[in-house]
Design a protein around this motif. Structure first.
Motif, PDB file in Angstrom:
ATOM      1  N   ASP A 274       1.858  27.473 -12.040  1.00 46.31           N
ATOM      2  CA  ASP A 274       2.402  26.593 -11.005  1.00 46.31           C
ATOM      3  C   ASP A 274       2.223  27.169  -9.606  1.00 46.31           C
ATOM      4  O   ASP A 274       1.804  26.476  -8.681  1.00 46.31           O
ATOM      5  N   ILE A 277      -1.336  26.900  -8.008  1.00 38.51           N
ATOM      6  CA  ILE A 277      -1.645  25.585  -7.428  1.00 38.51           C
ATOM      7  C   ILE A 277      -0.907  25.394  -6.107  1.00 38.51           C
ATOM      8  O   ILE A 277      -1.473  24.902  -5.114  1.00 38.51           O
ATOM      9  N   SER A 281      -2.794  25.004  -2.452  1.00 36.08           N
ATOM     10  CA  SER A 281      -2.548  23.824  -1.613  1.00 36.08           C
ATOM     11  C   SER A 281      -2.070  24.233  -0.230  1.00 36.08           C
ATOM     12  O   SER A 281      -2.547  23.730   0.795  1.00 36.08           O
ATOM     13  N   THR A 471      -5.252  18.095  -1.491  1.00 32.94           N
ATOM     14  CA  THR A 471      -4.155  18.868  -2.071  1.00 32.94           C
ATOM     15  C   THR A 471      -3.082  17.976  -2.684  1.00 32.94           C
ATOM     16  O   THR A 471      -2.273  18.448  -3.490  1.00 32.94           O
ATOM     17  N   LEU A 474      -3.020  17.930  -6.421  1.00 35.13           N
ATOM     18  CA  LEU A 474      -2.586  19.229  -6.935  1.00 35.13           C
ATOM     19  C   LEU A 474      -1.063  19.327  -6.944  1.00 35.13           C
ATOM     20  O   LEU A 474      -0.455  19.827  -7.907  1.00 35.13           O
TER      21      LEU A 474
END
Length: 512
Positions: A274, A277, A281, A471, A474
């Motif tokens: 997690d 990502i 971003s 992003t 994402l």
């Protein structure tokens, strides 16, 4: 109603570490004490961005005085950002072991020495090296400030406190270029670094006198006194007076076993499902933000014929929007947390440790980011085409306000979520954030001049905005899969804890 507004930062209200989730106070510091602690942390976080932004209006003058090209001067921006990403990996781990105060003192000692060297240097090589050292000293303050917030604030109030901390760090884009422009225009670029030296010294005086140690690994909920060498002057004098009067004080915190800071602990956070990502971003957003900031001096000089001071003044709307956003966005984050908690019948408690295993904290935070991300990307497109067609200076400068307002809200949202996911390792989590975003930002800064030359201003910034918009999917993945990945990590860490000696407590993700 409070009986007194005096901010006594060293008087505990109860003793001992809080251990029972949801039944005891998260922190013994009063509301006023927390506000003062966060104010000092916010002030400390101001130095990293201001040291970068104050430098921008003098880029053209420095290139002329040192007889180097603008591309070489831009490399000092790139190197600054590289060290901005690397140094918190070491200091963040050190701060969790030794405490926040020793880490702050070490950083500002390095920072002041680097600024004195920068004010005295006369060639490009010295400028390049000392800028790296300056970055190493100042950049960790943002990670430390996030750590301080996690020490004293629960998840229900963390958005607002993170907003105030971020406000301090984002004053840099507002006042930094103005101060830099004034100094460079009337006193020369060396005055910039003398100003930073004096300003850092002015910070250290109240810090050494009043700021208490807050690291939960050292002082628990704030009721356990730190080691003598780690006490503020006020705390030391109170302890000495109490002993002279025969008053028994609580036992000091145990001597911490210090070792060389381990940057791999920060990298371990970077490679979680997690957080990887989330960090990617945020890094993409930061790279776009920095591309705009770094190109303003050269574009505004060529297009509008502005001098150093005028260029600095053009950053005011950008920084003003950023400062407003950091405060308002923090309020929105707390509001959205309470809104979802009420919908899910999740308990809302004041100054209590909360188990977040059954709460979608990713959704509560990231819902705020999507509209801000969209507005921010569109503002970059508008900014690029205004410059492409040479529109009046008022148009791109006004757009900078919208850009600061929207992009800053996105940064603050992600920073708050990282602290929520790693409440006991907030300094390392923020260091991981700095590592990814600064390295990507350094790469973006290194190629932006080539992009402008080959694509033109309009299409260059349009491309940057489109990459930023990518992003959004994402972040949706994090909302969808984040709680499951978070629980997997918690179970894995719990299993490791059972299989190893209990020398270190980890509460990542479980509590806020």
């Amino acid at each position: 109603m409070e009986k007194s507004t005096t901010i006594d930062l060293e008087t505990p209200q109860n003793h001992g570490e809080n251990t029972e989730v949801g039944t005891v106070d998260y922190s013994v510091f009063t509301h006023n004490q927390k506000r003062f602690i966060v104010f000092i942390a916010s002030w400390a976080g101001f130095f990293s961005p201001v040291s970068s932004q104050i430098y921008f209006p003098a880029l053209n003058t420095l290139a002329e005085d040192l007889h180097v090209s603008n591309s070489l001067i831009n490399l000092t921006l790139t190197s600054y950002m590289i060290f901005q990403g690397l140094s918190p990996m070491f200091i963040g781990d050190f701060a969790d072991k030794a405490g926040r105060r020793p880490a702050y003192i070490l950083c500002f000692t390095i920072y002041i020495a680097a600024n004195i060297g920068l004010a005295l240097q006369n060639d490009y090589a010295a400028l390049f090296v000392l800028r790296c050292l300056q970055s190493a000293g100042s950049s960790t303050t943002i990670a430390l400030s996030s750590g301080v917030v996690s020490d004293v604030a629960t998840v229900a109030e963390r958005g607002s406190y993170m907003g105030f901390v971020t406000a301090g760090s984002l004053l840099g884009p507002s006042v930094g270029p103005v101060i830099g422009g004034l100094l460079a225009q009337y006193l020369g670029w060396r005055a910039i670094f003398w100003f930073l030296t004096i300003f850092a010294g002015a910070f250290l005086v109240p810090f050494l006198i009043f700021f208490p140690e807050t690291a939960r690994g050292i002082v628990g909920d704030g009721s356990i006194p730190p080691q003598k060498w780690n006490m503020s002057l006020i705390s030391y004098l109170k302890t000495r007076k109490a002993r002279a009067e025969g008053i028994e004080s609580p036992a000091s915190s145990k001597k911490q076993k210090l070792s060389f800071p381990n940057p791999f602990k920060t990298l371990a956070i970077v490679f979680q499902k997690d957080t990887s990502i989330i960090l990617l971003s945020n890094a993409i957003l930061f790279a776009g933000f920095y591309d705009v900031s770094a190109t303003i001096p050269s574009i505004y000089k060529d297009l509008y014929g502005l001098d150093d001071l005028q260029i600095g003044l053009c950053y005011i709307p950008f920084g003003l929007g950023a400062t407003i956003a950091s405060i308002l966005n923090g309020k929105f984050l707390d509001f959205n947390y309470r809104r979802l908690a009420k919908q899910l019948n999740f308990p809302l408690v004041k100054n209590r440790t909360v188990d977040l295993r059954s709460f979608p904290i990713e959704k509560a935070r990231l819902q705020i980011a999507f509209p801000l991300l969209t507005i921010g990307s569109m503002s970059i497109v508008a900014f690029g085409w205004c410059l492409n067609y040479g529109v009046h200076l008022a148009a791109p400068t006004t757009i900078l306000f919208v850009m600061g307002l929207s992009l800053t809200g996105s940064f603050n949202t992600v920073s708050t979520l990282l602290v929520d996911l790693y409440p006991t390792q907030a300094a390392k989590a923020t260091a991981a954030n700095n590592f990814v975003r600064c390295l990507l930002g350094a790469g973006a800064t290194a190629v932006v001049d080539l992009m402008l030359s080959s694509m033109g201003r309009g299409w260059c910034f349009t491309f940057v905005a489109l990459v930023m918009l990518c992003t959004s999917p994402l972040l949706l993945i994090v909302i969808w899969q984040g709680p499951k990945w978070r629980e997997e990590r918690r179970l894995k860490e719990h299993s490791k804890k059972l299989d190893s000696p209990p020398h270190e407590t980890s509460e990542n993700v479980k509590s806020g």
